[in-house]
Design a protein around this motif. Structure first.
Motif, PDB file in Angstrom:
ATOM      1  N   UNK A   1     -14.297 -52.579 -30.717  1.00 36.21           N
ATOM      2  CA  UNK A   1     -14.984 -53.323 -31.771  1.00 36.21           C
ATOM      3  C   UNK A   1     -14.470 -54.757 -31.844  1.00 36.21           C
ATOM      4  N   UNK A   2     -13.163 -54.905 -31.676  1.00 31.80           N
ATOM      5  CA  UNK A   2     -12.552 -56.232 -31.742  1.00 31.80           C
ATOM      6  C   UNK A   2     -13.055 -57.121 -30.615  1.00 31.80           C
ATOM      7  N   UNK A   3     -13.121 -56.564 -29.397  1.00 30.92           N
ATOM      8  CA  UNK A   3     -13.580 -57.337 -28.247  1.00 30.92           C
ATOM      9  C   UNK A   3     -15.068 -57.655 -28.369  1.00 30.92           C
TER      10      UNK A   3
ATOM     11  N   UNK B   1     -16.547 -61.462 -28.451  1.00 28.55           N
ATOM     12  CA  UNK B   1     -17.590 -61.949 -27.539  1.00 28.55           C
ATOM     13  C   UNK B   1     -18.805 -62.465 -28.309  1.00 28.55           C
ATOM     14  N   UNK B   2     -19.209 -61.707 -29.315  1.00 32.44           N
ATOM     15  CA  UNK B   2     -20.392 -62.102 -30.082  1.00 32.44           C
ATOM     16  C   UNK B   2     -20.123 -63.355 -30.914  1.00 32.44           C
ATOM     17  N   UNK B   3     -18.917 -63.472 -31.441  1.00 33.70           N
ATOM     18  CA  UNK B   3     -18.556 -64.673 -32.206  1.00 33.70           C
ATOM     19  C   UNK B   3     -18.592 -65.904 -31.301  1.00 33.70           C
TER      20      UNK B   3
ATOM     21  N   UNK C   1     -25.071 -71.706 -32.020  1.00 32.03           N
ATOM     22  CA  UNK C   1     -25.226 -72.567 -33.195  1.00 32.03           C
ATOM     23  C   UNK C   1     -24.712 -73.981 -32.943  1.00 32.03           C
ATOM     24  N   UNK C   2     -23.817 -74.151 -31.960  1.00 25.53           N
ATOM     25  CA  UNK C   2     -23.369 -75.503 -31.611  1.00 25.53           C
ATOM     26  C   UNK C   2     -24.515 -76.335 -31.024  1.00 25.53           C
ATOM     27  N   UNK C   3     -25.602 -75.684 -30.635  1.00 20.47           N
ATOM     28  CA  UNK C   3     -26.776 -76.396 -30.144  1.00 20.47           C
ATOM     29  C   UNK C   3     -27.561 -77.036 -31.288  1.00 20.47           C
ATOM     30  N   UNK C   4     -27.240 -76.626 -32.502  1.00 21.13           N
ATOM     31  CA  UNK C   4     -27.936 -77.115 -33.690  1.00 21.13           C
ATOM     32  C   UNK C   4     -27.052 -78.093 -34.452  1.00 21.13           C
TER      33      UNK C   4
ATOM     34  N   UNK D   1     -25.053 -64.680 -39.736  1.00 24.61           N
ATOM     35  CA  UNK D   1     -24.498 -63.745 -38.748  1.00 24.61           C
ATOM     36  C   UNK D   1     -23.132 -63.238 -39.220  1.00 24.61           C
ATOM     37  N   UNK D   2     -22.285 -64.138 -39.680  1.00 28.42           N
ATOM     38  CA  UNK D   2     -20.947 -63.760 -40.141  1.00 28.42           C
ATOM     39  C   UNK D   2     -21.026 -62.837 -41.362  1.00 28.42           C
ATOM     40  N   UNK D   3     -21.963 -63.105 -42.240  1.00 31.02           N
ATOM     41  CA  UNK D   3     -22.175 -62.256 -43.420  1.00 31.02           C
ATOM     42  C   UNK D   3     -22.515 -60.823 -42.988  1.00 31.02           C
TER      43      UNK D   3
END
Length: 189
Positions: free
Chosen positions: A78-80, A84-86, A93-96, A108-110
């Motif tokens: 779950x941690x990995x 990866x997803x983070x 999101x850095x594209x925005x 997403x974090x919520x």
């Protein structure tokens, strides 16, 4: 190039990325997120923000456009998986810029942290949509009960009363299909 175009482009992968159900023609991750958003539209609970639920449903698996649909059978902790997803969500999101960048990442974090009633409801939708799709595949392939493991994996995990009611109805319908399939064929003379 416009930042929105650059952001939208990688998410198109979700249209073609199959979900992990073991079936001949699985739904795409995009199909899954879309139906969850429709489920969110149907909610009548005045204590949750329906629009926020729809937004969370639309972004909750967005990282899979980069990392793929990581399933328990992949034996990734779950941690990995979260790491990866983070990283993928940060890349996307850095594209925005500005408010939109922050909003999508925060939604997403919520969901990941299950920090709100909306996020918890969307988690229920995630699980409910999975078993709804599994049942539809069983019916389509005329193999009642074949995808039982998906139903077993959700047992006792639903929290919202509206979703529990939906799941109970779904299970009752499935029991009917399985009972009918188990009946010996009748012969007519």
């Amino acid at each position: 190039m416009d930042p929105i175009c650059v952001f939208i482009s990688p998410t198109a992968v979700l249209l073609h990325l199959p979900n992990v159900l073991k079936v001949k023609q699985p739904e795409s991750v995009s199909d899954h997120m879309y139906r969850m958003s429709i489920m969110a539209m149907t909610i009548t609970d005045p204590k949750v923000n329906k629009e926020r639920c729809m937004k969370i449903a639309l972004v909750h698996d967005m990282a899979e456009s980069i990392v793929g649909d990581i399933a328990p059978m992949d034996k990734v902790s779950k941690e990995e998986k979260h790491r990866r997803e983070k990283e993928a969500m940060t890349t996307l999101t850095d594209l925005l810029q500005g408010v939109l960048k922050n909003e999508i990442y925060a939604l997403w974090e919520e969901y990941e942290s299950q920090s709100s009633p909306e996020a918890r409801l969307v988690k229920d939708f995630d699980l409910a949509e999975m078993i709804l799709q599994a049942q539809e595949y069983e019916e389509l392939e005329e193999t009642p009960g074949r995808l039982q493991e998906f139903f077993d994996s959700t047992e006792g995990r639903f929290r919202h009363p509206d979703v529990i009611q939906l799941v109970d109805c779904l299970k009752e319908e499935r029991r009917g299909h399985m009972s009918k399939a188990a009946e010996p064929p009748t012969h007519t003379s």
